[in-house]
Write an enzyme that holds these catalytic residues in place. Structure first.
Site, PDB file in Angstrom:
ATOM      1  N   GLU A   5      10.034  18.385 -31.256  1.00 43.66           N
ATOM      2  CA  GLU A   5      10.584  17.911 -32.535  1.00 43.66           C
ATOM      3  C   GLU A   5      11.036  19.058 -33.444  1.00 43.66           C
ATOM      4  OE1 GLU A   5       8.125  15.007 -34.473  1.00 43.66           O
ATOM      5  OE2 GLU A   5       8.418  13.558 -32.858  1.00 43.66           O
ATOM      6  N   GLU A  43       6.887  10.713 -26.436  1.00 39.85           N
ATOM      7  CA  GLU A  43       5.993  10.123 -27.443  1.00 39.85           C
ATOM      8  C   GLU A  43       6.505   8.750 -27.859  1.00 39.85           C
ATOM      9  OE1 GLU A  43       4.919  12.359 -30.979  1.00 39.85           O
ATOM     10  OE2 GLU A  43       4.897  14.215 -29.815  1.00 39.85           O
TER      11      GLU A  43
HETATM   12  C1  NOJ Z   1       5.460  13.362 -33.623  1.00 39.35           C
HETATM   13  C2  NOJ Z   1       4.691  14.621 -33.437  1.00 39.35           C
HETATM   14  O1  NOJ Z   1       5.169  15.313 -32.325  1.00 39.35           O
HETATM   15  C3  NOJ Z   1       3.213  14.400 -33.339  1.00 39.35           C
HETATM   16  O2  NOJ Z   1       2.587  15.625 -33.410  1.00 39.35           O
HETATM   17  C4  NOJ Z   1       2.808  13.439 -34.427  1.00 39.35           C
HETATM   18  O3  NOJ Z   1       1.456  13.352 -34.636  1.00 39.35           O
HETATM   19  C5  NOJ Z   1       3.449  12.099 -34.151  1.00 39.35           C
HETATM   20  N1  NOJ Z   1       4.860  12.266 -34.242  1.00 39.35           N
HETATM   21  C6  NOJ Z   1       3.054  10.975 -35.077  1.00 39.35           C
HETATM   22  O4  NOJ Z   1       3.441  11.273 -36.365  1.00 39.35           O
END
Ligand code: NOJ
Length: 482
Positions: A170, A378
């Site tokens: 990200e 994710e």
């Molecule tokens: C994206 C992130 O990569 C992760 O670290 C985070 O906890 C989740 N989103 C949820 O917000």
């Protein structure tokens, strides 16, 4: 598109789950680890929900065997985790810390012993503090070399066993929140600096991929992008243009670089006019064009709906980090777009839009635009969970969320998209960065909260058993038997 019958998930589909070092490991100064920016930033009063930090987190560093045993019990096919750079190189460069290297060796071996494919994230936001102090981390081109040396070391050490690698997690979020809204380290609000740091991260990402090709010949590598597909609020042309602006500025700005090595034209033109375009050095574009990823990693949580926003319209506002539904304010980018609520979708307690079919849209847009396979790195629901007597967590709402999203994946596969796997976020509960411990995502409840680590007991939630059956069947299941 409606299908008479949905295609099955491929036989080798990676049903997985994910985590990140700072959010689970704890052991922040154990066995020679150096501090990362998050170790330092979370200690600044007022930066996180109830002053929480990852000093202990869920103590995965000391309990990894117990956690991997739970993964094996669930039948997980893949587990995505990140390596903490400052555990291996406490100063970010120079002398290596063998104990840190050994920890990931042990974790990888433990996973392989249980037939779980390790998916390693090289960088999940925790740049060593020493590099921030030395030259401002992502703001200096010096990081390209240091990052490359770190990558070379881990590709060489683990590349014999790890075949799936994620470069930057990200980038749009750690750069955007770090330098635009200033709520992640280093807490800067400066767009010029943001676009420059982002360009340097792009070059570092490309160089790491090029290095990988020479070391892990049979591996696959790609970045993980937080993609939130944009919808226009309605068919009014000005709102459609707003959606084009948002899609290009929020997403193509990154994914075009990853896949093609060039920036999208309209936003480049806009940033040049504003004096915000990054300084590009000779050879940057050539390197980024050469360093093609094998897949696009997709972190999908929600879609974004936008309307036109005048030049004197709304800008950045605050984020809901408390879980008080409705507490986030309207935000936007003056002259380009503003984010509005989608009237057709519900939201979570943290005001994130729940839109399963948005995942199918994300998959189709990426596949059509970039012709790359996609690894979903994710997807999950952050929610309050209740621990009931007898160590029971009835998280049916999480099963609903994951089931509807997995259905959307199956539809996308039926549409013709090449999806390599699905890593849910997250395996155990963990530290949710700014949101403390109360925003839970896991299949496994961890008995800790903002007041302290308690006994850190692991408790399987109802969703744990649901996913176990899905993995076993390689298909969505009839839930009535749960
Ligand atoms: C994206 C992130 O990569 C992760 O670290 C985070 O906890 C989740 N989103 C949820 O917000």
């Amino acid at each position: 598109m409606e299908h008479k019958q949905l295609k099955s998930f491929p036989n080798n589909f990676l049903w997985g789950s994910a985590s990140a070092a700072y959010q689970i490991e704890g052991a922040h100064d154990q066995d020679g680890k150096g501090p990362s920016v998050w170790d330092v930033y979370t200690k600044i009063p007022g930066t996180t929900f109830k002053e929480t930090n990852g000093d202990v987190a869920v103590d995965h560093y000391n309990r990894y065997k117990e956690d991997v045993a739970l993964m094996a019990e669930q039948g997980l096919k893949a587990y995505r985790f990140s390596i903490a750079w400052s555990r291996l190189f406490p100063d970010g460069r120079g002398e290596a810390n063998e104990a840190g290297f050994q920890f990931y060796d042990d974790l990888i071996d433990e996973l392989i012993k249980h037939n779980i494919e390790p998916v390693v994230t090289v960088y999940h936001w925790d740049v060593p503090q020493a590099l921030m102090d030395a030259y401002g981390a992502w703001e200096s081109r010096e990081i390209i070399e240091d990052f490359n040396n770190y990558c070379t070391a881990i590709f060489k050490r683990y590349g014999d066993r790890v075949k799936y690698w994620v470069t930057l997690n990200e980038q749009n979020i750690f750069i955007g929140l770090g330098y635009r809204s200033g709520i992640h380290p280093p807490g800067v609000k400066d767009l010029k600096r943001m676009y420059q740091a982002n360009h340097i991260a792009n070059v570092a990402n490309a160089k790491a991929i090029e290095t990988f090709r020479g070391i892990v010949k049979d591996g696959k590598i790609g970045p993980s992008f937080a993609y939130s597909p944009v919808y226009p609020f309605d068919s009014k042309a000005e709102n459609v243009i707003a959606a084009e602006n948002a899609e290009e500025m929020n997403s193509h700005w990154w994914m075009d670089i990853y896949a093609w090595g060039h920036y999208p034209q309209v936003i480049w033109n806009y940033l040049e006019d504003e004096g915000l375009a990054p300084k590009v050095e000779a050879g940057d574009f050539e390197l980024m064009q050469r360093a093609k990823p094998d897949f696009m990693g997709l972190n999908y949580y929600q879609t974004t709906t936008v309307k036109a926003n005048p030049l004197d319209g709304v800008g950045e506002t605050t984020m809901n980090t408390t879980g008080k539904k409705g507490s986030s304010k309207e935000s936007g980018n003056p002259g380009l777009f503003k984010n509005v609520q989608n009237p057709y979708s519900e939201t979570t307690d943290w005001d994130w839009t729940i839109d399963p079919e948005g995942l199918r849209i994300a998959l189709r847009r990426i596949a059509n635009r970039y012709q790359l396979p996609i690894l979903i790195t994710e997807n999950g629901l952050g929610a309050f969970d209740t621990l009931e007597e007898g160590d029971i967590v009835n998280d049916d709402y999480r099963i609903d969320f994951l089931e509807t999203h997995a259905t959307a994946i199956q539809r996308a596969i039926s549409d013709g998209v090449d999806v390599l796997g699905y890593c849910t976020w997250s395996f155990t509960d963990l530290l949710s960065w700014l949101n403390g411990y109360q925003k839970r995502y896991g299949f496994v409840y961890v008995n800790r909260d903002e007041d302290g680590p308690k006994d850190l007991r692991r408790i399987k939630k109802k969703s744990f058993y649901w996913y176990k059956e899905v993995i076993k069947a390689n298909a969505l299941i009839d839930r009535s038997s749960l």
